[in-house]
Design a protein around this motif. Structure first.
Motif, mmCIF file in Angstrom:
data_model
loop_
_atom_site.group_PDB
_atom_site.id
_atom_site.type_symbol
_atom_site.label_atom_id
_atom_site.label_comp_id
_atom_site.label_asym_id
_atom_site.label_seq_id
_atom_site.Cartn_x
_atom_site.Cartn_y
_atom_site.Cartn_z
ATOM 1 N N THR A 119 -10.495 -22.953 2.614
ATOM 2 C CA THR A 119 -10.064 -23.614 3.854
ATOM 3 C C THR A 119 -8.953 -22.848 4.575
ATOM 4 N N VAL A 129 -8.854 -31.848 6.369
ATOM 5 C CA VAL A 129 -10.160 -31.181 6.292
ATOM 6 C C VAL A 129 -11.026 -31.860 5.225
ATOM 7 N N ARG A 132 -12.309 -35.265 6.468
ATOM 8 C CA ARG A 132 -13.428 -35.160 7.432
ATOM 9 C C ARG A 132 -14.723 -34.850 6.689
ATOM 10 N N THR A 149 -18.731 -28.333 9.799
ATOM 11 C CA THR A 149 -17.691 -29.153 10.424
ATOM 12 C C THR A 149 -16.345 -28.953 9.728
ATOM 13 N N TYR A 152 -14.866 -25.717 10.835
ATOM 14 C CA TYR A 152 -14.319 -25.835 12.187
ATOM 15 C C TYR A 152 -12.930 -26.468 12.139
ATOM 16 N N HIS A 153 -12.808 -27.580 11.413
ATOM 17 C CA HIS A 153 -11.512 -28.259 11.312
ATOM 18 C C HIS A 153 -10.478 -27.367 10.634
ATOM 19 N N HIS A 156 -9.211 -24.650 12.966
ATOM 20 C CA HIS A 156 -8.420 -25.133 14.107
ATOM 21 C C HIS A 156 -7.245 -26.013 13.682
ATOM 22 N N MET A 157 -6.936 -26.024 12.380
ATOM 23 C CA MET A 157 -5.849 -26.861 11.881
ATOM 24 C C MET A 157 -4.512 -26.125 11.981
ATOM 25 N N GLN A 229 -7.683 -37.773 17.366
ATOM 26 C CA GLN A 229 -7.679 -37.116 16.060
ATOM 27 C C GLN A 229 -6.614 -37.756 15.174
ATOM 28 N N LEU A 281 -5.076 -30.610 15.180
ATOM 29 C CA LEU A 281 -6.089 -29.660 15.642
ATOM 30 C C LEU A 281 -5.657 -29.035 16.960
ATOM 31 N N TYR A 285 -11.675 -32.541 18.486
ATOM 32 C CA TYR A 285 -12.108 -33.110 17.208
ATOM 33 C C TYR A 285 -13.634 -33.124 17.129
ATOM 34 N N LYS A 286 -14.156 -32.779 15.944
ATOM 35 C CA LYS A 286 -15.610 -32.845 15.728
ATOM 36 C C LYS A 286 -15.888 -33.676 14.491
#
Length: 286
Positions: A119, A129, A132, A149, A152-153, A156-157, A229, A281, A285-286
């Motif tokens: 991560t 993370v 999610r 996903t 991605y998190h 972008h964290m 988020q 993020l 958010y996803k």
């Protein structure tokens, strides 16, 4: 079949989170007073912080190869898909060990659906993370969707944090002895972040009063979509400071969902009491 999510104790989540989302947790090890403790199981962060205040220097070590081999083999034998989202490889050898054991187990069980993901995150940044991924797993998502996903998190964290005393980072090899001495002498408070999994100094602030405001300015400049988020706050045994930060964030950014946890024993052993960190993020958010 539902995907199982595996985390390690550096995610700093609570037992409630593990149970609610059916997350398996494997602990790193804390060494204190010539004893070994499983982080989050045999020792609580408060014990580590109290020992550090008394001048003791706890050490930590990664999850053992045998532990990962046992976990991975148990899932391979039952054909249960497993996604292990690991603590940053730049801060621990745990990811590399897990990757090695994944390959070893797959030599015996070539069809095993085991995934080991770095991560590049830590503490509640890493924990968010994990949450999610676990939410997606609970909803029946595929391993590919979970990994995509979660990645991605993780990418972008943002991790924005400060420590109360640079001496602890010096003991852990994060800053020089001179920087620790000068910082303490001049009451300089560092602001750091995580870049590509590494701890990187951002700024030095003189005086505690300016510190929270500056951290929030950085948050505002880097973050987006705060009302949609979960914002994470972790603290080194200073709940009052964390709750103060949460109240300001709610008022300033309209955020309702804020997760506050204590920095766990593994990371706390290096950051020390008084640490304060915010996680968010820097993209949608996803």
């Amino acid at each position: 079949m539902t995907i199982k999510i595996l985390a390690d104790s550096a995610c700093d989540l609570s037992e409630t989170h593990y149970k609610t989302y059916d997350i398996e947790m494997t602990p790193l090890t804390v060494h204190l007073n010539d004893q070994e403790y499983k982080d989050g199981i045999d020792i609580k962060p408060k014990e580590v912080y109290d020992a550090m205040r008394e001048g003791k220097s706890p050490k930590t070590s990664q999850v053992s190869p045998q532990t990962f081999k046992t976990i991975f083999t148990s899932y391979a034998e039952t054909n249960q898909p497993l996604v292990y989202l690991a603590f940053s490889s730049e801060l621990s050898g745990t990811y590399q060990t897990a990757k090695m054991m994944e390959q070893e187990v797959k030599e015996t069980y070539p069809e095993a659906e085991l995934h080991v993901i770095d991560t590049k995150c830590a503490s509640i940044g890493y924990g968010l993370v994990i949450l999610r991924a676990a939410q997606l797993a609970k909803d029946g998502a595929s391993s590919e969707e979970i990994i995509e996903t979660a990645a991605y998190h993780a990418n972008h964290m943002e991790h924005i944090f400060t420590v109360d005393d640079l001496e602890y980072l010096y003991r852990g090899g994060r800053v020089s002895k001179t920087a620790a001495f000068v910082g303490s002498f001049l009451k300089i408070k560092p602001i750091l972040h995580v870049a590509d999994g590494k701890l990187v100094p951002l700024e030095k602030i003189r005086g505690s009063k300016k510190l929270l405001n500056r951290m929030l300015e950085i948050m505002e400049a880097r973050g987006t979509d705060f009302s949609n988020q979960t914002i994470g706050i972790s603290h080194g045994d200073d709940l009052e400071k964390a709750e103060k930060m949460a109240a300001i964030i709610k008022e300033k950014f309209g955020t309702d969902d804020i997760l506050i946890e204590m920095v766990g024993s593994t990371i706390g052993a290096h950051a020390g009491p008084g640490t304060l960190a915010i996680f968010f993020l820097n993209d949608d958010y996803k």
